[in-house]
Design an enzyme around this catalytic site. Structure first.
Site, PDB file in Angstrom:
ATOM      1  N   ASP A 229       0.865  -1.190   0.000  1.00 11.46           N
ATOM      2  CA  ASP A 229       0.000   0.000   0.000  1.00 11.46           C
ATOM      3  C   ASP A 229       0.894   1.229   0.000  1.00 11.46           C
ATOM      4  O   ASP A 229       1.882   1.275   0.743  1.00 11.46           O
ATOM      5  CB  ASP A 229      -0.893  -0.047   1.266  1.00 11.46           C
ATOM      6  CG  ASP A 229      -2.086   0.885   1.199  1.00 11.46           C
ATOM      7  OD1 ASP A 229      -1.878   2.092   0.995  1.00 11.46           O
ATOM      8  OD2 ASP A 229      -3.225   0.399   1.368  1.00 11.46           O
TER       9      ASP A 229
ATOM     10  N   TYR B  77     -13.201   5.306 -13.361  1.00 12.01           N
ATOM     11  CA  TYR B  77     -13.143   4.326 -12.264  1.00 12.01           C
ATOM     12  C   TYR B  77     -13.925   3.064 -12.646  1.00 12.01           C
ATOM     13  O   TYR B  77     -13.423   1.945 -12.570  1.00 12.01           O
ATOM     14  CB  TYR B  77     -13.729   4.953 -11.002  1.00 12.01           C
ATOM     15  CG  TYR B  77     -13.977   4.006  -9.848  1.00 12.01           C
ATOM     16  CD1 TYR B  77     -12.984   3.761  -8.904  1.00 12.01           C
ATOM     17  CD2 TYR B  77     -15.216   3.377  -9.672  1.00 12.01           C
ATOM     18  CE1 TYR B  77     -13.213   2.910  -7.825  1.00 12.01           C
ATOM     19  CE2 TYR B  77     -15.448   2.527  -8.604  1.00 12.01           C
ATOM     20  CZ  TYR B  77     -14.448   2.297  -7.688  1.00 12.01           C
ATOM     21  OH  TYR B  77     -14.683   1.453  -6.627  1.00 12.01           O
TER      22      TYR B  77
ATOM     23  N   ARG C  20     -37.375  19.344  -5.850  1.00  8.95           N
ATOM     24  CA  ARG C  20     -36.378  19.520  -6.915  1.00  8.95           C
ATOM     25  C   ARG C  20     -36.476  18.344  -7.850  1.00  8.95           C
ATOM     26  O   ARG C  20     -36.786  17.233  -7.420  1.00  8.95           O
ATOM     27  CB  ARG C  20     -34.979  19.503  -6.293  1.00  8.95           C
ATOM     28  CG  ARG C  20     -34.178  20.722  -6.565  1.00  8.95           C
ATOM     29  CD  ARG C  20     -32.830  20.627  -5.929  1.00  8.95           C
ATOM     30  NE  ARG C  20     -31.987  19.625  -6.588  1.00  8.95           N
ATOM     31  CZ  ARG C  20     -30.692  19.498  -6.358  1.00  8.95           C
ATOM     32  NH1 ARG C  20     -30.095  20.284  -5.509  1.00  8.95           N
ATOM     33  NH2 ARG C  20     -29.983  18.586  -6.978  1.00  8.95           N
TER      34      ARG C  20
HETATM   35  N1  LIG Z   1     -16.071   1.389  -0.197  1.00  7.82           N
HETATM   36  C1  LIG Z   1     -16.973   1.085  -1.119  1.00  7.82           C
HETATM   37  O1  LIG Z   1     -18.174   1.407  -0.990  1.00  7.82           O
HETATM   38  C2  LIG Z   1     -16.566   0.323  -2.355  1.00  7.82           C
HETATM   39  C3  LIG Z   1     -17.561  -0.025  -3.282  1.00  7.82           C
HETATM   40  C4  LIG Z   1     -17.187  -0.722  -4.425  1.00  7.82           C
HETATM   41  C5  LIG Z   1     -15.862  -1.065  -4.620  1.00  7.82           C
HETATM   42  N2  LIG Z   1     -14.913  -0.709  -3.709  1.00  7.82           N
HETATM   43  C6  LIG Z   1     -13.511  -1.083  -3.973  1.00  7.82           C
HETATM   44  O2  LIG Z   1     -12.997  -1.793  -2.858  1.00  7.82           O
HETATM   45  C7  LIG Z   1     -11.601  -1.531  -2.721  1.00  7.82           C
HETATM   46  C8  LIG Z   1     -11.292  -1.065  -1.307  1.00  7.82           C
HETATM   47  O3  LIG Z   1     -12.069   0.096  -1.041  1.00  7.82           O
HETATM   48  P1  LIG Z   1     -11.914   0.959   0.288  1.00  7.82           P
HETATM   49  O4  LIG Z   1     -13.249   1.587   0.538  1.00  7.82           O
HETATM   50  O5  LIG Z   1     -11.249   0.153   1.345  1.00  7.82           O
HETATM   51  O6  LIG Z   1     -10.931   2.108  -0.243  1.00  7.82           O
HETATM   52  P2  LIG Z   1      -9.759   2.910   0.518  1.00  7.82           P
HETATM   53  O7  LIG Z   1      -9.477   4.125  -0.285  1.00  7.82           O
HETATM   54  O8  LIG Z   1     -10.060   3.057   1.973  1.00  7.82           O
HETATM   55  O9  LIG Z   1      -8.524   1.900   0.386  1.00  7.82           O
HETATM   56  C9  LIG Z   1      -7.732   1.824  -0.766  1.00  7.82           C
HETATM   57  C10 LIG Z   1      -6.293   1.604  -0.329  1.00  7.82           C
HETATM   58  O10 LIG Z   1      -5.492   1.587  -1.519  1.00  7.82           O
HETATM   59  C11 LIG Z   1      -4.325   2.349  -1.284  1.00  7.82           C
HETATM   60  N3  LIG Z   1      -3.826   2.858  -2.562  1.00  7.82           N
HETATM   61  C12 LIG Z   1      -4.373   3.841  -3.332  1.00  7.82           C
HETATM   62  N4  LIG Z   1      -3.617   4.060  -4.419  1.00  7.82           N
HETATM   63  C13 LIG Z   1      -2.573   3.187  -4.340  1.00  7.82           C
HETATM   64  C14 LIG Z   1      -1.444   2.926  -5.164  1.00  7.82           C
HETATM   65  N5  LIG Z   1      -1.238   3.639  -6.288  1.00  7.82           N
HETATM   66  N6  LIG Z   1      -0.577   1.953  -4.794  1.00  7.82           N
HETATM   67  C15 LIG Z   1      -0.767   1.248  -3.635  1.00  7.82           C
HETATM   68  N7  LIG Z   1      -1.817   1.456  -2.812  1.00  7.82           N
HETATM   69  C16 LIG Z   1      -2.706   2.413  -3.157  1.00  7.82           C
HETATM   70  C17 LIG Z   1      -4.754   3.461  -0.336  1.00  7.82           C
HETATM   71  O11 LIG Z   1      -3.665   4.014   0.401  1.00  7.82           O
HETATM   72  C18 LIG Z   1      -5.751   2.739   0.565  1.00  7.82           C
HETATM   73  O12 LIG Z   1      -5.122   2.192   1.710  1.00  7.82           O
HETATM   74  C19 LIG Z   1     -11.255  -0.495  -3.795  1.00  7.82           C
HETATM   75  O13 LIG Z   1     -10.742  -1.164  -4.918  1.00  7.82           O
HETATM   76  C20 LIG Z   1     -12.595   0.125  -4.128  1.00  7.82           C
HETATM   77  O14 LIG Z   1     -12.610   0.635  -5.436  1.00  7.82           O
HETATM   78  C21 LIG Z   1     -15.231  -0.026  -2.582  1.00  7.82           C
END
Ligand SMILES: NC(=O)c1ccc[n+]([C@@H]2O[C@H](COP(=O)([O-])OP(=O)(O)OC[C@H]3O[C@@H](n4cnc5c(N)ncnc54)[C@H](O)[C@@H]3O)[C@@H](O)[C@H]2O)c1
Length: 311
Positions: A34, A146, A271
């Site tokens: 990460d 995304y 709205r």
């Molecule tokens: N939270 C939601 O509602 C939701 C819904 C659908 C999908 N997701 C997917 O689930 C996954 C986890 O989501 P989350 O809510 O825990 O997100 P989050 O942003 O809390 O966690 C993402 C992690 O990825 C790390 N990160 C970001 N860019 C990076 C890079 N370039 N290299 C290495 N690490 C990197 C960040 O530091 C963070 O710790 C993601 O792929 C997100 O797209 C989340």
């Protein structure tokens, strides 16, 4: 590290921090990869202190770093991504991290011959659904960089499966909420907005009739589903993770009013609102993962409000 080590990109984030303890309970060791852009350093430090978790502070955009850090790992969970709202503001960064990052992780996993890769896809691959509940075989219509990268990720996994026998599961998470979530989270920011007003004795303000709905799924259930996908007998398919229930914004307001315990009625702001609705068909999650959501929206939101009020 032992023979069962999970390489976990984005493992320091909101959902990751709920998954890692479950992996440790099951006897896995975990290597979090990460860049700590949004990761929680204090929580990671606590986990590292157990001796069964390492942190590789690196970026998925660097394929060489991903490949060498994955050496010796038996499983992969790929969560690292930038969020939907950032992707609209900065498509370049989103494509770099989400698209190139996906590819770096999948190519390395195929090369190392890992046993299973679990990928965080998203319900947003469906776009605006034509019908509810949303089924995995419905037409996909991803609308932002995304969402497009999430869908492309699923397709790329198919490529590495055909070429190198990579075994994968793509989890289409619906609207995840729960403890540890950043207040800026895109879909679920409405929860914070309502709770903040209620705590100040103000009614939630709802645009239109509040008919827009989401399928709110608790992070604990998402974490259970992720671990189940790592171990499921069947693989190489996408699986929805939601509750199957669409909760309208008006319903959410009522649930939060009860949870905070204030005597107010929601205010409606007349709205024109584009009404989009969401609910997952979770038949496949039941069949393939033996998974069932365990926390109702009312219980999950009530707990969350209690924790927010106590902090
Ligand atoms: N939270 C939601 O509602 C939701 C819904 C659908 C999908 N997701 C997917 O689930 C996954 C986890 O989501 P989350 O809510 O825990 O997100 P989050 O942003 O809390 O966690 C993402 C992690 O990825 C790390 N990160 C970001 N860019 C990076 C890079 N370039 N290299 C290495 N690490 C990197 C960040 O530091 C963070 O710790 C993601 O792929 C997100 O797209 C989340």
């Amino acid at each position: 590290m032992s023979s069962r080590t999970v390489f976990f990109t984005g493992g320091a984030g909101f959902i990751g921090m709920h998954v890692v303890p479950m992996l440790l309970e099951k006897g896995y060791k975990v290597r979090i990869f990460d860049n700590m852009f949004r990761g929680d350093r204090d929580k990671v430090a606590e986990l590292v202190a157990t001796g069964d978790v390492e942190l590789v502070d690196q970026d998925v955009r660097y394929g060489g770093a991903v490949h060498s850090a994955m050496k010796g790992c038996s499983h992969v969970i790929h969560f690292a991504a930038v969020s939907i709202n950032k992707s609209q503001a900065d498509p370049h960064e989103s494509i770099d991290i989400n698209m190139v990052g996906n590819h770096n992780v999948f190519a390395a996993a195929a090369d190392h011959g890992v046993e299973r890769l679990v990928y965080a896809s998203s319900a947003s691959v469906y776009g605006d659904p034509k019908k509810l509940p949303m089924h995995e075989d419905d037409v996909l219509d991803p609308l932002t960089p995304y969402c497009i990268s999430k869908r492309a990720g699923e397709d790329l996994l198919g490529f590495y499966q055909r070429r190198d026998n990579l075994s994968w599961v793509a989890l289409r998470f619906f609207n995840v909420y729960g403890p540890g979530q950043k207040t800026t989270a895109y879909y679920t920011s409405v929860i914070n907005h309502f709770v903040n007003r209620l705590r100040n004795g103000l009614p939630p303000v709802i645009d239109g009739k509040g008919e827009q709905s989401m399928d709110f799924i608790h992070v604990h259930d998402i974490a259970r589903g992720t671990v189940a996908a790592l171990e499921a007998e069947r693989s190489n398919l996408a699986v929805n993770l939601g509750t199957g229930i669409d909760t309208s914004v008006a319903d959410l307001a009522k649930i939060l009013i009860d949870a905070v315990g204030v005597d107010v009625e929601p205010q409606f702001n007349p709205r024109e609102v584009l009404v989009s609705r969401r609910a997952a068909d979770i038949t496949r999650a039941r069949e393939v993962l033996g998974w069932e959501p365990t926390i109702s929206v009312r219980d999950g939101m009530t707990d969350l409000v209690k924790q927010t009020m106590a902090s």
